[in-house]
Design an enzyme around this catalytic site. Structure first.
Site, mmCIF file in Angstrom:
data_model
loop_
_atom_site.group_PDB
_atom_site.id
_atom_site.type_symbol
_atom_site.label_atom_id
_atom_site.label_comp_id
_atom_site.label_asym_id
_atom_site.label_seq_id
_atom_site.Cartn_x
_atom_site.Cartn_y
_atom_site.Cartn_z
ATOM 1 N N ARG A 108 7.891 -12.536 8.320
ATOM 2 C CA ARG A 108 8.363 -13.788 8.477
ATOM 3 C C ARG A 108 9.048 -12.994 10.163
ATOM 4 O O ARG A 108 10.091 -12.761 10.714
ATOM 5 C CB ARG A 108 9.956 -14.743 8.047
ATOM 6 C CG ARG A 108 11.337 -13.300 7.443
ATOM 7 C CD ARG A 108 12.591 -13.153 7.692
ATOM 8 N NE ARG A 108 12.267 -14.996 6.834
ATOM 9 C CZ ARG A 108 13.775 -14.864 5.881
ATOM 10 N NH1 ARG A 108 14.283 -13.830 6.353
ATOM 11 N NH2 ARG A 108 13.816 -16.445 5.517
ATOM 12 N N VAL A 109 7.517 -13.078 10.713
ATOM 13 C CA VAL A 109 7.732 -11.818 11.748
ATOM 14 C C VAL A 109 6.785 -12.749 12.616
ATOM 15 O O VAL A 109 6.011 -13.187 12.557
ATOM 16 C CB VAL A 109 6.573 -10.452 11.739
ATOM 17 C CG1 VAL A 109 7.408 -9.611 11.334
ATOM 18 C CG2 VAL A 109 5.210 -10.491 11.568
ATOM 19 N N LYS A 146 9.495 -19.216 1.793
ATOM 20 C CA LYS A 146 8.289 -19.322 3.159
ATOM 21 C C LYS A 146 7.795 -20.283 3.222
ATOM 22 O O LYS A 146 7.587 -20.547 4.384
ATOM 23 C CB LYS A 146 7.429 -18.023 2.716
ATOM 24 C CG LYS A 146 6.718 -18.126 3.132
ATOM 25 C CD LYS A 146 6.289 -17.379 4.709
ATOM 26 C CE LYS A 146 4.876 -16.875 5.636
ATOM 27 N NZ LYS A 146 5.739 -16.283 6.764
ATOM 28 N N ASN A 156 8.496 -22.727 7.508
ATOM 29 C CA ASN A 156 7.461 -23.227 8.363
ATOM 30 C C ASN A 156 7.239 -24.464 8.400
ATOM 31 O O ASN A 156 6.950 -25.185 9.375
ATOM 32 C CB ASN A 156 6.544 -22.096 7.755
ATOM 33 C CG ASN A 156 6.405 -20.834 8.466
ATOM 34 O OD1 ASN A 156 6.598 -20.607 9.319
ATOM 35 N ND2 ASN A 156 5.521 -19.666 7.309
ATOM 36 N N ARG A 162 25.057 -30.468 19.742
ATOM 37 C CA ARG A 162 25.209 -30.428 18.478
ATOM 38 C C ARG A 162 23.080 -30.975 18.291
ATOM 39 O O ARG A 162 22.849 -31.091 17.467
ATOM 40 C CB ARG A 162 25.542 -30.979 17.508
ATOM 41 C CG ARG A 162 26.522 -30.339 17.583
ATOM 42 C CD ARG A 162 27.263 -31.476 16.537
ATOM 43 N NE ARG A 162 28.074 -32.591 17.328
ATOM 44 C CZ ARG A 162 28.851 -32.915 18.123
ATOM 45 N NH1 ARG A 162 30.467 -31.809 18.186
ATOM 46 N NH2 ARG A 162 28.650 -33.581 18.885
ATOM 47 N N GLY A 217 -0.701 -24.345 15.368
ATOM 48 C CA GLY A 217 -1.514 -23.621 14.838
ATOM 49 C C GLY A 217 -1.269 -22.291 14.576
ATOM 50 O O GLY A 217 0.096 -22.423 14.205
ATOM 51 N N CYS A 233 0.670 -19.685 9.394
ATOM 52 C CA CYS A 233 1.983 -20.168 9.162
ATOM 53 C C CYS A 233 1.367 -21.188 9.641
ATOM 54 O O CYS A 233 2.211 -22.263 8.324
ATOM 55 C CB CYS A 233 3.293 -19.539 9.815
ATOM 56 S SG CYS A 233 2.421 -17.377 9.106
ATOM 57 N N PHE A 271 -3.511 -19.731 19.711
ATOM 58 C CA PHE A 271 -2.526 -21.106 19.239
ATOM 59 C C PHE A 271 -0.720 -20.615 19.326
ATOM 60 O O PHE A 271 -0.567 -21.517 19.556
ATOM 61 C CB PHE A 271 -2.552 -21.240 18.035
ATOM 62 C CG PHE A 271 -1.382 -20.027 16.508
ATOM 63 C CD1 PHE A 271 0.078 -19.939 16.650
ATOM 64 C CD2 PHE A 271 -2.021 -18.940 16.297
ATOM 65 C CE1 PHE A 271 0.737 -19.163 16.388
ATOM 66 C CE2 PHE A 271 -1.096 -17.498 16.681
ATOM 67 C CZ PHE A 271 -0.472 -18.344 15.517
ATOM 68 N N LYS A 272 0.105 -19.563 20.741
ATOM 69 C CA LYS A 272 0.333 -19.369 21.197
ATOM 70 C C LYS A 272 0.567 -18.358 22.182
ATOM 71 O O LYS A 272 -0.735 -17.636 22.268
ATOM 72 C CB LYS A 272 2.024 -19.223 19.788
ATOM 73 C CG LYS A 272 1.107 -17.676 19.325
ATOM 74 C CD LYS A 272 3.117 -17.311 18.508
ATOM 75 C CE LYS A 272 4.064 -18.145 19.260
ATOM 76 N NZ LYS A 272 5.388 -16.827 18.485
ATOM 77 N N ARG A 281 -6.102 -17.888 15.150
ATOM 78 C CA ARG A 281 -6.158 -19.267 14.236
ATOM 79 C C ARG A 281 -5.886 -20.646 14.065
ATOM 80 O O ARG A 281 -4.334 -20.694 14.449
ATOM 81 C CB ARG A 281 -5.551 -18.113 12.873
ATOM 82 C CG ARG A 281 -6.215 -16.856 12.493
ATOM 83 C CD ARG A 281 -5.713 -15.864 11.169
ATOM 84 N NE ARG A 281 -4.518 -15.033 11.792
ATOM 85 C CZ ARG A 281 -3.696 -15.244 11.409
ATOM 86 N NH1 ARG A 281 -3.704 -14.778 9.975
ATOM 87 N NH2 ARG A 281 -2.357 -14.631 11.796
#
Length: 400
Positions: free
Chosen positions: A149-150, A201, A205, A241, A252, A255, A316-317, A324
């Protein structure tokens, strides 16, 4: 302990390097011989800040060596891709192939761990496969599932400091996997069973995907209503909240854009919200492409010439080279296919070259373009001044 990492991609290679850095003798395995050669030469084939220097250190110390075939070790980690097929069904063939490759090398007391994102029940299936090939080892191996989870771009820190979920097929397997990861993980190691770890996992996501879908759907509503979505979200988040994410041009990566399908494929009736979120986030990329095409048509009708369009970003980011499942890449491809003779400048500052797109430096593209479509919020783009002589389509909040 000697550990074998099957797969030297965006997760496998950094994990192998971190383990080697903390004293583990590591064998890295990849079917791509060029990746193996680069790794052994101390050159990183991915973009990850600070990782190449660490790779050079562990290679020079003899703590990490890459091969195209697995070697005899004490622990084996499956860190290979798990894509989905055309009908969005999970494809675990890479995990199976990697498992078959290491099966002849396994011995009494070895540790076998799947890190690849997998459908619920995959660890049990691979255990059954191993014991069908090596029945004499039944009950003598430690088998577990431990998802990563990185965040790309911050992998060195997060591989060490993030909590990990470790799910063994039995207590002894959980113990063995926990003992291995405790050599380099400073975060808390949370013990559970393999099915819960697999679902954990996918849940993480899928939850993110649903949150992003809300933001993306909100952006569609605001566009139709004539409301600035960036201002709206900023104001709504003043509620103590409420914490709405920023919209983008889709979702993208290997994950968030993939993992929800691992749930919807196995639980189609129960996963209504998860499936709808996937639908919304996929549609957002299609919608962005249509907005660009409409802007191009309006420009041509007004100016009696075709516009020059800058497509800003393929990753994608922000600030990574990973394409990917990238919605930006999809948008560029769709616009180019729909507008065959268009003058399109494709920009991706984190990639030196691409086998499909001719890349243009971002400042040059911005200067030359009539229409600028921001698809990925790379840091360099934020230094570009907003100019009134250009049509700006800001899908990722460069000027939010």
């Amino acid at each position: 302990m000697k550990a074998c990492f099957m797969g030297l991609g965006y997760i496998g290679l950094p994990t192998a390097i971190i383990a080697a850095k903390h004293g583990v003798d590591v064998v890295g395995v990849d079917i791509n011989s060029q990746v193996v050669e680069m790794t052994n030469a101390g050159h990183l084939h991915i973009v990850e800040p600070g990782m190449e220097e660490m790779l050079q250190e562990v290679v020079s110390q003899g703590k990490l060596k890459a091969y195209t075939q697995p070697q005899v070790c004490d622990a084996y980690f499956m860190v290979v891709p798990t894509p989905f097929k055309g009908n969005h069904e999970p494809d675990i063939s890479y995990v199976e192939a990697a498992t078959r490759a290491v099966a002849p090398l396994l011995k009494d007391g070895d540790l076998y761990v799947i890190e690849s994102t997998s459908p619920v029940g995959t660890t049990d299936k691979m255990a059954e496969l191993i014991f069908s090939l090596r029945p004499e080892l039944n009950g003598k191996l430690h088998i577990a599932y431990c998802p990563e989870r990185v965040l790309p771009g911050n992998v060195i820190y997060e591989l060490v400091h993030n909590d990990r979920v470790i799910g063994g097929r039995d207590e002894a397997s959980t113990d063995a996997a926990t003992a291995f990861y405790s050599q380099f993980v400073k975060g808390t190691l949370h013990r559970t069973n393999c099915k819960t770890a697999e679902m954990c996992k996918l849940t993480e996501n899928s939850s993110r995907d649903v949150q992003i879908a809300f933001a993306n759907e909100l952006s569609l509503i605001c566009d139709k209503a004539g409301i600035n979505v960036w201002e709206l979200i900023r104001l709504a988040n003043k509620h103590p909240r409420v914490n709405i994410l920023w919209p983008g041009c889709g979702v993208g990566g290997h994950c968030i854009a993939v993992d929800p399908y691992f749930i919807t494929a196995d639980f189609p009736v129960e996963s209504q919200l998860i499936a709808k979120a996937r639908e919304i986030n996929n549609y957002k990329a299609f919608w962005c492409a249509e907005k660009i095409e409409n802007a191009m048509l309006k420009f041509e009708l007004k100016h009696q010439r075709k516009p020059r369009v800058a497509m800003m970003g393929l990753a994608f980011k922000p600030d990574i080279d990973d394409l990917r499942e990238s919605p930006a890449k999809y948008i560029v491809s769709k616009v180019m296919q729909s507008c065959h003779d268009a003058d399109i400048l494709v920009v991706e500052p984190n990639v030196s070259e691409h086998n499909v797109f001719k890349l243009t430096p971002y400042e040059e593209a911005y200067e030359k373009a009539d229409i600028v479509a921001f698809l990925t919020a790379h840091a360099p783009f934020k230094s570009l001044p907003r100019r009134d002589d250009k049509i700006i389509l800001d899908f990722c909040g460069i000027y939010k």
